[in-house]
Design a protein around this motif. Structure first.
Motif, mmCIF file in Angstrom:
data_model
loop_
_atom_site.group_PDB
_atom_site.id
_atom_site.type_symbol
_atom_site.label_atom_id
_atom_site.label_comp_id
_atom_site.label_asym_id
_atom_site.label_seq_id
_atom_site.Cartn_x
_atom_site.Cartn_y
_atom_site.Cartn_z
ATOM 1 N N GLY A 325 5.121 -5.114 3.546
ATOM 2 C CA GLY A 325 4.483 -4.961 4.855
ATOM 3 C C GLY A 325 4.338 -6.307 5.547
ATOM 4 O O GLY A 325 4.648 -6.460 6.736
ATOM 5 N N ASP A 456 3.375 9.315 3.057
ATOM 6 C CA ASP A 456 2.739 8.343 3.922
ATOM 7 C C ASP A 456 1.936 8.951 5.067
ATOM 8 O O ASP A 456 0.945 8.397 5.493
ATOM 9 N N THR A 543 -9.817 -3.101 -4.896
ATOM 10 C CA THR A 543 -9.856 -3.375 -3.471
ATOM 11 C C THR A 543 -10.337 -4.811 -3.303
ATOM 12 O O THR A 543 -11.079 -5.316 -4.138
ATOM 13 N N LEU A 564 -5.990 -2.135 -2.766
ATOM 14 C CA LEU A 564 -6.209 -1.658 -1.401
ATOM 15 C C LEU A 564 -6.835 -2.793 -0.611
ATOM 16 O O LEU A 564 -7.893 -3.303 -0.973
ATOM 17 N N ARG A 565 -6.131 -3.197 0.437
ATOM 18 C CA ARG A 565 -6.585 -4.345 1.202
ATOM 19 C C ARG A 565 -7.690 -3.985 2.168
ATOM 20 O O ARG A 565 -7.587 -2.978 2.872
ATOM 21 N N TYR A 568 -9.780 -1.214 5.425
ATOM 22 C CA TYR A 568 -8.817 -0.120 5.350
ATOM 23 C C TYR A 568 -9.333 1.118 6.071
ATOM 24 O O TYR A 568 -10.525 1.245 6.327
ATOM 25 N N ARG A 569 -8.392 1.962 6.409
ATOM 26 C CA ARG A 569 -8.762 3.219 7.066
ATOM 27 C C ARG A 569 -8.738 4.325 6.031
ATOM 28 O O ARG A 569 -8.225 4.154 4.925
ATOM 29 N N GLU A 572 -5.371 5.207 4.480
ATOM 30 C CA GLU A 572 -4.877 4.280 3.457
ATOM 31 C C GLU A 572 -5.625 4.492 2.151
ATOM 32 O O GLU A 572 -5.042 4.472 1.066
ATOM 33 N N ARG A 575 -4.332 7.582 0.528
ATOM 34 C CA ARG A 575 -2.994 7.401 -0.028
ATOM 35 C C ARG A 575 -3.039 6.595 -1.325
ATOM 36 O O ARG A 575 -2.407 6.939 -2.315
ATOM 37 N N MET A 576 -3.833 5.540 -1.312
ATOM 38 C CA MET A 576 -3.893 4.699 -2.498
ATOM 39 C C MET A 576 -4.539 5.422 -3.673
ATOM 40 O O MET A 576 -4.183 5.192 -4.824
ATOM 41 N N ARG A 579 -1.934 7.578 -5.069
ATOM 42 C CA ARG A 579 -0.930 6.736 -5.702
ATOM 43 C C ARG A 579 -1.425 6.309 -7.094
ATOM 44 O O ARG A 579 -0.639 6.162 -8.027
#
Ligand SMILES: Nc1ncnc2c1ncn2[C@@H]1O[C@H](COP(=O)(O)OP(=O)(O)OP(=O)(O)O)[C@@H](O)[C@H]1O
Ligand SMILES: [Mg+2]
Length: 620
Positions: A325, A456, A543, A564-565, A568-569, A572, A575-576, A579
């Motif tokens: 990214g 995604d 995170t 997870l940065r 985040y929303r 995200e 999704r993480m 994952r």
């Protein structure tokens, strides 16, 4: 001395001969003056004459001998001094160039050959300025010399100065010179020692630049980190508000404004963190060719048609190891800069190739170590960057664009990202001709694990239980609400000790979701390590808003688990979580029962070992 002795001897001999002649004439003819006396006098004169001749000859011979010895000594001294001079010239680290006042070369040491590319043979007699000064600078250089030479004649200690020279092959050389002028029998001779300081200067500049970047980076990083925590709360909670006021259009508009402002804030802090090399990166193997092809498509669709987009991708290029990214946005930043420099149109060329760096090359581009790198070059045919501002372009907030058109963070972000990824960056630019930015990213050494089964676009929740460890009360509260909103059961904990206590009670949970940097003793990584040791099948999601100096330390920090940065929303986060919780496959396509945990890494490692022991290469 010798001649005086000889003369004394001759005079004494003359005296004895005269006395003997007179005595003989007296004995023969008795007193009086007659024929005998005349004969005696003539005989004396004849002897005197012979003696004078003998003496003169002897004196001449000795003078000759002395002159010959003297000149032999002089010649020896001259040759000694010439040899001494040659030895000094040869031993000197610097090149030695001797010219006369017309600029013709009289001496050209072998270091001068190495420095300039011109051999001694070619240089002797030639005009030095023509050989080593670039055409456009020659006239000015000659004027300067004409002024300096008379001045220098009065300065026995000589003069030191810097000058730009040119190698025979056209390379620019920054040199430091030390000259003295010598007047020899009406002739003027200029002796100059010349030293190449191109590399030294570049290294000094690089050091100053990197110290400056380091200092600014620390400051920016600190501020951005604090902002990030605040933004996490805003971006997270605004969606809840938006849901609640959906039926009230004025309030809905306001929440939208807040949300957009928070997004801009997040983008800004993200660039600042990148620059400060404190971005939480998630490096993985990247096919840079594929990335550049996607970028080229995007640019083709969005840039003015006056800009031609060309790709020159090396089909055998290695996989790079970097955050996909961040790399995309770095390349986009560079492409947009290129577009802004080509308002009249032009050509943007994207190139990839493999490079192997020795220590010197790696240092020159600021890369982390000598070794294999993937090179990405973005070249434009635009305005170019004036020399005067070239060293400032990577500074945060440096922009030549109008207010509102550029924040000056683009290149700072690119710089920080590349350096944090263990890579390097280089820029070459010529005003009016264009600019080339070259990025070097480390070659990927290992296959990273790739998850499957998440999409995604869709927000997918779950029913598992999450142990959520976060020391910031507001963030913890927000995450709990979000997780519950996604259907998960949540056990919140304020720090590692609390989390360990919950685990010790035997409370079941499927995933540990923890901040990495936490106040109060144990950090998130240590917590995860302890927990995974006790429950090998535990999934972990980290995170962080702040992070690690290099990808190596980051790899250690997350044990290969996903990160997870912040900020985040919800999407995200969702999704993480999937994952981390869903079954993943390793690079060989085998399912891994405990993805992204230490266990998975150990298993993958053992599998590779086993494959190697079998004598077969592991599948890549
Ligand atoms: N390809 C290029 N050609 C000419 N000048 C460039 C190029 N890339 C960068 N520059 C110069 O470097 C400056 C800094 O670039 P940087 O990307 O950091 O900021 P910006 O483009 O001005 O703003 P931002 O990227 O934050 O919107 C630019 O303002 C421009 O003067
Ligand atoms: Mg820019």
């Amino acid at each position: 001395m010798e001649s005086r002795g000889l003369l004394t001897l001759a005079m004494a001999a003359q005296l004895v001969v005269t006395a003997a002649a007179l005595f003989a004439s007296y004995a023969v003819a008795g007193p009086g003056f007659g024929i005998a006396q005349v004969a005696a006098l003539i005989a004396t004169a004849a002897v005197a004459n012979v003696l004078v001749r003998l003496c003169t000859r002897a004196i001449e011979a000795s003078e000759h001998k002395r002159a010959a010895t003297q000149s032999a000594e002089l010649a020896q001294a001259r040759s000694d001094s010439a040899q001494m001079m040659q030895a000094v010239i040869k031993t000197a680290l610097d090149a030695f160039i001797q010219i006369d006042d017309s600029g013709a070369v009289l001496e050209w040491s072998f270091q001068a050959e190495a420095l300039t590319g011109w051999t001694r043979q070619e240089a002797l007699g030639a005009d030095a300025v023509d050989l080593i000064v670039a055409e456009p600078l020659r006239a000015a250089f000659r004027q300067r010399m004409a002024r300096l030479v008379p001045e220098l004649s009065d300065t026995p200690s000589g003069l030191r100065f810097e000058l730009n020279l040119i190698h025979r092959n056209g390379d620019q050389i920054l040199a430091e010179a030390s000259s003295t002028v010598l007047r020899l029998g009406g002739r003027v001779i200029v002796n100059t020692f010349v030293r190449d300081i191109t590399r030294k200067r570049a290294a000094e500049e690089q050091l100053v630049q990197s110290q400056k970047m380091e200092a600014v980076g620390q400051l920016t990083g600190g501020i951005a980190h604090e902002f990030n925590n605040m933004l996490t709360v805003i971006t997270g909670t605004i969606e809840i508000l938006a849901d609640a006021v959906r039926d009230n259009p004025p309030l809905a508009t306001i929440t939208k404004l807040i949300s957009e402002a928070a997004d801009r804030g997040a983008a800004l802090t993200s660039s600042l963190l990148s620059f400060a090399r404190k971005q939480a990166l998630q490096p993985a193997e990247i096919d840079v060719n594929q990335l550049l092809e996607e970028l080229a498509k995007l640019l083709l669709a969005t840039f003015d048609k006056k800009i031609e987009i060309v790709t020159r991708l090396d089909r055998n290029v290695w996989l790079a190891y970097a955050d996909r990214g961040q790399l995309s946005s770095a390349l986009l930043n560079l492409a947009i800069n290129a577009r802004d420099a080509m308002l009249e149109g032009g050509r943007l060329t994207l190139t990839t190739r493999n490079v192997v760096f020795g220590v010197r090359e790696a240092v020159a581009v600021g890369a982390g170590y000598a070794g294999d790198y993937v090179e990405i070059e973005i070249a434009d045919s635009g305005t170019g960057i004036p020399q005067a501002i070239l060293e400032r372009i990577f500074d945060p907030f440096f922009s030549t664009k109008e207010v509102g058109k550029g924040t000056g963070l683009g290149l700072s972000m690119v710089f920080g990202f590349v350096k944090q990824s263990g890579g390097g960056i280089k820029v070459a630019s010529e005003e009016g001709r264009g600019t080339i930015f070259t990025l070097y990213l480390p070659k990927a050494e290992m296959s990273a694990l790739r998850p499957t089964g998440y999409d995604d676009r869709k927000i997918v929740g779950g029913k598992e239980t999450v142990l959520c460890v976060e020391d910031d009360r507001d963030v913890r509260h927000y995450v709990t609400v979000q997780l519950e909103g996604l259907g998960y059961k949540v056990i919140p904990a304020a720090n590692a000790t609390e989390a360990l206590a919950i685990a010790a009670e035997g409370t079941p949970f499927d995933l540990l979701f923890t901040d990495i940097v936490m106040a109060g003793g144990m950090n998130g990584r240590e917590l995860a390590e302890q927990m995974v040791a006790a429950r090998p099948s535990l999934r972990v999601l980290f995170t962080s808003g702040y992070a690690y100096d290099s990808l190596h330390t980051q790899g250690r920090a997350t044990m290969g688990a996903p990160l997870l940065r912040k900020p985040y929303r919800k999407a995200e986060l969702a999704r993480m979580l999937r994952r981390s919780l869903d079954t993943a496959v390793d690079s060989a396509g085998d399912a891994i029962p405990t993805p992204y945990s230490v266990q998975a890494d150990v298993e993958a490692f053992l599998r590779r070992q086993a494959a190697e022991d079998d004598g077969t290469r592991p599948r890549k």
